[in-house]
Design an enzyme around this catalytic site. Sequence first.
Site, PDB file in Angstrom:
ATOM      1  N   LYS A  66     -28.764 -21.038   9.869  1.00  0.00           N
ATOM      2  CA  LYS A  66     -28.214 -22.183   9.127  1.00  0.00           C
ATOM      3  C   LYS A  66     -28.478 -23.480   9.890  1.00  0.00           C
ATOM      4  O   LYS A  66     -28.956 -24.457   9.330  1.00  0.00           O
ATOM      5  CB  LYS A  66     -26.701 -21.989   8.936  1.00  0.00           C
ATOM      6  N   ASN A  67     -28.172 -23.464  11.193  1.00  0.00           N
ATOM      7  CA  ASN A  67     -28.241 -24.723  11.947  1.00  0.00           C
ATOM      8  C   ASN A  67     -29.664 -25.135  12.314  1.00  0.00           C
ATOM      9  O   ASN A  67     -29.878 -26.252  12.777  1.00  0.00           O
ATOM     10  CB  ASN A  67     -27.350 -24.641  13.198  1.00  0.00           C
TER      11      ASN A  67
ATOM     12  N   CYS B  57     -16.509 -29.168   9.191  1.00  0.00           N
ATOM     13  CA  CYS B  57     -15.416 -28.374   9.768  1.00  0.00           C
ATOM     14  C   CYS B  57     -14.454 -29.272  10.541  1.00  0.00           C
ATOM     15  O   CYS B  57     -14.891 -30.163  11.276  1.00  0.00           O
ATOM     16  CB  CYS B  57     -15.980 -27.328  10.723  1.00  0.00           C
TER      17      CYS B  57
ATOM     18  N   ARG C 162     -15.313 -35.826  15.683  1.00  0.00           N
ATOM     19  CA  ARG C 162     -16.721 -35.763  15.312  1.00  0.00           C
ATOM     20  C   ARG C 162     -17.299 -37.103  14.840  1.00  0.00           C
ATOM     21  O   ARG C 162     -17.736 -37.226  13.681  1.00  0.00           O
ATOM     22  CB  ARG C 162     -16.950 -34.652  14.266  1.00  0.00           C
TER      23      ARG C 162
ATOM     24  N   LYS D 231     -24.411 -38.874  25.650  1.00  0.00           N
ATOM     25  CA  LYS D 231     -23.785 -37.547  25.722  1.00  0.00           C
ATOM     26  C   LYS D 231     -24.753 -36.589  25.037  1.00  0.00           C
ATOM     27  O   LYS D 231     -25.486 -37.014  24.137  1.00  0.00           O
ATOM     28  CB  LYS D 231     -22.472 -37.640  24.941  1.00  0.00           C
TER      29      LYS D 231
ATOM     30  N   ASP E  47     -19.956 -22.272  19.068  1.00  0.00           N
ATOM     31  CA  ASP E  47     -19.881 -21.577  17.776  1.00  0.00           C
ATOM     32  C   ASP E  47     -19.553 -20.083  17.929  1.00  0.00           C
ATOM     33  O   ASP E  47     -19.391 -19.383  16.931  1.00  0.00           O
ATOM     34  CB  ASP E  47     -21.201 -21.741  16.997  1.00  0.00           C
TER      35      ASP E  47
ATOM     36  N   ARG F  96     -19.890 -20.768   3.979  1.00  0.00           N
ATOM     37  CA  ARG F  96     -20.756 -21.886   4.385  1.00  0.00           C
ATOM     38  C   ARG F  96     -21.820 -21.418   5.368  1.00  0.00           C
ATOM     39  O   ARG F  96     -22.881 -22.031   5.457  1.00  0.00           O
ATOM     40  CB  ARG F  96     -19.922 -22.973   5.056  1.00  0.00           C
TER      41      ARG F  96
HETATM   42  C1  EPZ Z   1     -23.983 -28.969  15.816  1.00  0.00           C
HETATM   43  O1  EPZ Z   1     -23.013 -29.911  15.386  1.00  0.00           O
HETATM   44  C2  EPZ Z   1     -23.774 -27.719  14.986  1.00  0.00           C
HETATM   45  N1  EPZ Z   1     -23.979 -28.040  13.591  1.00  0.00           N
HETATM   46  C3  EPZ Z   1     -22.383 -27.172  15.218  1.00  0.00           C
HETATM   47  O2  EPZ Z   1     -22.260 -25.956  14.509  1.00  0.00           O
HETATM   48  C4  EPZ Z   1     -22.202 -26.891  16.704  1.00  0.00           C
HETATM   49  O3  EPZ Z   1     -20.878 -26.478  16.926  1.00  0.00           O
HETATM   50  C5  EPZ Z   1     -22.489 -28.153  17.522  1.00  0.00           C
HETATM   51  O4  EPZ Z   1     -23.812 -28.667  17.194  1.00  0.00           O
HETATM   52  C6  EPZ Z   1     -22.467 -27.922  19.010  1.00  0.00           C
HETATM   53  O5  EPZ Z   1     -23.355 -26.926  19.377  1.00  0.00           O
HETATM   54  C7  EPZ Z   1     -25.211 -28.001  13.091  1.00  0.00           C
HETATM   55  O6  EPZ Z   1     -26.189 -27.724  13.776  1.00  0.00           O
HETATM   56  C8  EPZ Z   1     -25.371 -28.305  11.657  1.00  0.00           C
HETATM   57  P1  EPZ Z   1     -22.875 -32.368  18.459  1.00  0.00           P
HETATM   58  P2  EPZ Z   1     -23.129 -31.444  15.779  1.00  0.00           P
HETATM   59  O7  EPZ Z   1     -23.380 -33.666  17.950  1.00  0.00           O
HETATM   60  O8  EPZ Z   1     -24.544 -31.841  15.817  1.00  0.00           O
HETATM   61  C9  EPZ Z   1     -19.613 -35.472  20.092  1.00  0.00           C
HETATM   62  C10 EPZ Z   1     -21.135 -24.345  13.153  1.00  0.00           C
HETATM   63  O9  EPZ Z   1     -20.062 -23.707  13.303  1.00  0.00           O
HETATM   64  N2  EPZ Z   1     -20.376 -36.514  19.378  1.00  0.00           N
HETATM   65  O10 EPZ Z   1     -23.704 -31.636  19.453  1.00  0.00           O
HETATM   66  O11 EPZ Z   1     -22.209 -32.170  14.916  1.00  0.00           O
HETATM   67  C11 EPZ Z   1     -18.951 -34.476  19.124  1.00  0.00           C
HETATM   68  O12 EPZ Z   1     -17.742 -34.970  18.608  1.00  0.00           O
HETATM   69  C12 EPZ Z   1     -21.233 -25.820  13.504  1.00  0.00           C
HETATM   70  O13 EPZ Z   1     -22.177 -23.842  12.688  1.00  0.00           O
HETATM   71  C13 EPZ Z   1     -20.001 -37.829  19.526  1.00  0.00           C
HETATM   72  O14 EPZ Z   1     -19.036 -38.166  20.231  1.00  0.00           O
HETATM   73  O15 EPZ Z   1     -22.538 -31.405  17.251  1.00  0.00           O
HETATM   74  C14 EPZ Z   1     -18.815 -33.261  20.003  1.00  0.00           C
HETATM   75  O16 EPZ Z   1     -17.661 -33.391  20.790  1.00  0.00           O
HETATM   76  C15 EPZ Z   1     -19.947 -26.528  13.623  1.00  0.00           C
HETATM   77  N3  EPZ Z   1     -20.722 -38.797  18.854  1.00  0.00           N
HETATM   78  C16 EPZ Z   1     -20.052 -33.324  20.894  1.00  0.00           C
HETATM   79  O17 EPZ Z   1     -20.517 -34.679  20.842  1.00  0.00           O
HETATM   80  C17 EPZ Z   1     -21.792 -38.475  18.064  1.00  0.00           C
HETATM   81  O18 EPZ Z   1     -22.402 -39.400  17.483  1.00  0.00           O
HETATM   82  C18 EPZ Z   1     -21.199 -32.402  20.467  1.00  0.00           C
HETATM   83  O19 EPZ Z   1     -21.437 -32.593  19.084  1.00  0.00           O
HETATM   84  C19 EPZ Z   1     -22.167 -37.131  17.938  1.00  0.00           C
HETATM   85  C20 EPZ Z   1     -21.444 -36.165  18.607  1.00  0.00           C
END
Ligand code: EPZ
Length: 417
Positions: free
Chosen positions: A22-23, A116, A121, A161, A305, A397
């Site tokens: 999916k991801n 979610c 986020r 980050k 995840d 989902r």
């Molecule tokens: C991806 O989400 C995945 N989703 C998530 O999978 C997964 O949990 C996550 O990466 C971490 O591995 C998809 O690939 C579609 P991030 P993403 O940006 O991209 C903070 C599942 O269960 N952040 O790496 O949204 C954020 O809040 C899902 O399949 C900011 O602060 O995750 C988090 O604390 C849920 N500002 C951290 O960074 C931003 O602009 C990592 O988030 C972006 C993120």
Amino acid sequence: MQKLEVFGPNKLKGKIDISGSKNASLPILAATLLSNRKIYLKNLPKVKDIETMINLLKSLGSKIKFKKKILIINNTKQTNKIASYKLMKTMRAGILVLGPLLAKFGHAKVSLPGGCAIGTRPIDIHLKSLAKLGVKYKIDQGYVHAMAPKGLVGTKIRFSKISVGATENLIIASSLAKGVTILKNCALEPEIKDLVNFLNKVGCNIKWIAKRSIKISGVKEINENSYSIMFDRIEAGTYLIAAAITAGNLRIKNIKSDFLKTEIDILKRIGSKIKVKKNEIYIRGAKKIKSINLKTAPWPGLATDLQAQMMVLLCKANKSSVIQENIFENRFMHVSELNRMGAKISIKGNKALINGNTKFAAAELMATDLRASVSLVLAALTTKGRSIINRIYHLDRGYESIEKKLRRVGAKIKRLK
Ligand code: EPZ
């Protein structure tokens, strides 16, 4: 609203075919917006988030059809640059259309995403990084209004980050930018590598130049081509844990074991017997599960995840364990439901202290997010009697035919409509 009914305890035995990721599919689908040609995608999972992303692409003007399990996307006449709240509210990955729309048209209006409920986020890293490519934006009434008056222009960007989504959005946008973009402090998840492989296959010019650095030389257009999406390593990890927790015996197929090294190592340490082949894994769960302390981390660390699933497993361990959640600040939604089933888990900040030797009691349960939902299914599999899991749209989902796959390996699980 649909529910799952599970009669436990179950001991799983047999083989499970893992679906496409999916991801990995979500950013690749978004990236097809860059193209003016046909793109053929294979191995997409049949899950709700993919359906939502396809509907989002259609709403943007993409012509999409399935032919013998191959998705054909034709963007020749794609014109709309507005991603509406209706389609973005359930799926955070919708924000991934912002980068390609800006790269292709120079302007876009995209609703702030939902998804979610596992933390605040924000999307600040996406927006600040796009600004460095020349994008001006404002947020008004829940929409990001963005434009690049001079087109996107390559530059050096260091992410403040590590973010999976921001890395993906910027890789996609920079692929059509003028000149060279260097991205530093990138996320390295295998799904990102799959996106890069896809983009290079359709004519982009992207190279990893150091561990977390990537160089993207912008190209003028995207070629017609086909691509097969990688397997879902989180689905595979979930079924490995299902075998470990039920003292089952499973063969997990259609995978690349290299992408599951961290999980395999953890499962071996808690006592499972595992035989690894290149494209499949044999696992035999132990009767006695050993406790272990775990921390989630960006790849190659333990995936957030899989945190909820690991927690259920550790409820069954011989002693207490600690899991530290380092990615999302609110990803312990499963704890209260697991405690209702008899677990003894307490939360302190980003740490969960899990008392072992839990004998879960059957209960009626509420799914709260995708991975929390599947953790309840895992707990129910080990539990004597009938458990009901409500609100399984979360599960749909991200898990393709979960009840069918589990039934084939002996679980007593049924969807109630
Ligand atoms: C991806 O989400 C995945 N989703 C998530 O999978 C997964 O949990 C996550 O990466 C971490 O591995 C998809 O690939 C579609 P991030 P993403 O940006 O991209 C903070 C599942 O269960 N952040 O790496 O949204 C954020 O809040 C899902 O399949 C900011 O602060 O995750 C988090 O604390 C849920 N500002 C951290 O960074 C931003 O602009 C990592 O988030 C972006 C993120």
